[in-house]
Design an enzyme around this catalytic site. Sequence first.
Site, PDB file in Angstrom:
ATOM      1  CG  HIS A 149      -0.221   0.131   2.540  1.00  0.00           C
ATOM      2  ND1 HIS A 149       0.118  -0.955   3.311  1.00  0.00           N
ATOM      3  CD2 HIS A 149       0.227   1.218   3.233  1.00  0.00           C
ATOM      4  CE1 HIS A 149       0.740  -0.553   4.408  1.00  0.00           C
ATOM      5  NE2 HIS A 149       0.821   0.762   4.384  1.00  0.00           N
ATOM      6  CG  HIS A 195      -4.110   0.511   4.613  1.00  0.00           C
ATOM      7  ND1 HIS A 195      -3.625  -0.636   5.193  1.00  0.00           N
ATOM      8  CD2 HIS A 195      -3.144   1.443   4.790  1.00  0.00           C
ATOM      9  CE1 HIS A 195      -2.428  -0.404   5.706  1.00  0.00           C
ATOM     10  NE2 HIS A 195      -2.107   0.835   5.472  1.00  0.00           N
ATOM     11  CG  HIS A 209       4.339   4.874   4.571  1.00  0.00           C
ATOM     12  ND1 HIS A 209       3.470   5.558   5.389  1.00  0.00           N
ATOM     13  CD2 HIS A 209       3.764   3.645   4.393  1.00  0.00           C
ATOM     14  CE1 HIS A 209       2.438   4.791   5.700  1.00  0.00           C
ATOM     15  NE2 HIS A 209       2.586   3.618   5.100  1.00  0.00           N
ATOM     16  CG  HIS A 241      -0.082   0.604  12.312  1.00  0.00           C
ATOM     17  ND1 HIS A 241       0.572   1.780  12.565  1.00  0.00           N
ATOM     18  CD2 HIS A 241       0.467   0.112  11.162  1.00  0.00           C
ATOM     19  CE1 HIS A 241       1.475   2.005  11.621  1.00  0.00           C
ATOM     20  NE2 HIS A 241       1.434   0.990  10.768  1.00  0.00           N
ATOM     21  CE1 TYR A 250       4.819   3.662   8.108  1.00  0.00           C
ATOM     22  CE2 TYR A 250       4.612   3.050  10.418  1.00  0.00           C
ATOM     23  CZ  TYR A 250       4.040   3.299   9.192  1.00  0.00           C
ATOM     24  OH  TYR A 250       2.687   3.175   9.023  1.00  0.00           O
ATOM     25  CD  GLU A 260       3.822   0.382   7.181  1.00  0.00           C
ATOM     26  OE1 GLU A 260       3.251   0.049   8.235  1.00  0.00           O
ATOM     27  OE2 GLU A 260       3.219   0.912   6.227  1.00  0.00           O
TER      28      GLU A 260
END
Length: 302
Positions: A149, A195, A209, A241, A250, A260
């Site tokens: 992503h 996502h 990112h 997260h 990251y 990431e």
Amino acid sequence: MGILRLSHVDITVPDLDLASAYYTDVMGMIEVERTSDRAFFKCWDEEDHHSLAVRYDPRVGIDRFSFKVEDDDDLADLEARVEKFGFRVDRVSRGEEIGQGESIRFATPSGHTMELVREVEQVGGLLPKVNPPPVPLDLPGIAPPRMDHLLVTAEEVGEATRFYTDVLGFRITEQLLDGDGHQIGTWLERSHSPHDLAVVSGPNGGLHHFAFWLDAWDDVRRSADILAYHAVQIDVGPTRHGITRGSTIYFFDPMGTRNEVFTGGYRPDPDFPTITWTEDNIGKAIFYYEGELNERFMKVHT
């Protein structure tokens, strides 16, 4: 069906050789093709020609990001939708871009260039299609199986999000609201992952990112060892997260673009409800273990 998934991210770098060394030796990607001013990379389990393209430019930043659609009719339908919204659409002819067929390209409300592509040259992954082993042996670096992503910045997150949902058919899995109920972050999907694209408050046209998928938490921890060994600057993690529930690190490539590695999360089924986080809990929303954000994570982008 429309948009299927993320196809590739295109960035600019001031040193092609340094970028190639990092993305092959540290990240463990495969350099598929090189021209005088561009290099193309893919992960070992990706069939398409590339998922990352880097172009020489003195400025570090993002050129564009590209999503893949299911069939040719989707290109025409989405072209009409984007034009109806008020943005000009440019057709990219077959062969005009390395590794891909006919595409459409347009600006987004957040000042990014977005591309939709139907056909991408198939170069194949590293595993055979009959009786394959679980992973290729002796891959260098982190060696993620695929790109996952990207996260971009926008001055008006709500406006950008409406474009992605109402025009392009993305669905919001999670959102972060300020005290007045305005969206300051949205996480959007098309591939039934937590996502494929996220939008957070920041300058128009910014790249926060792009992320690579790993299969397990042990791979994330191993990535931290590899990054430390190569003296790569780690931004945050390993951690988890709250939003997406994924495990993460990251870090920055040598040119300053944030990468990431990511694993875990949930599968958002078609009836999955949008999860809402409020700004007073932003620390746990982004970094659940630490419960707070560092200033660099909030402000640094390319």
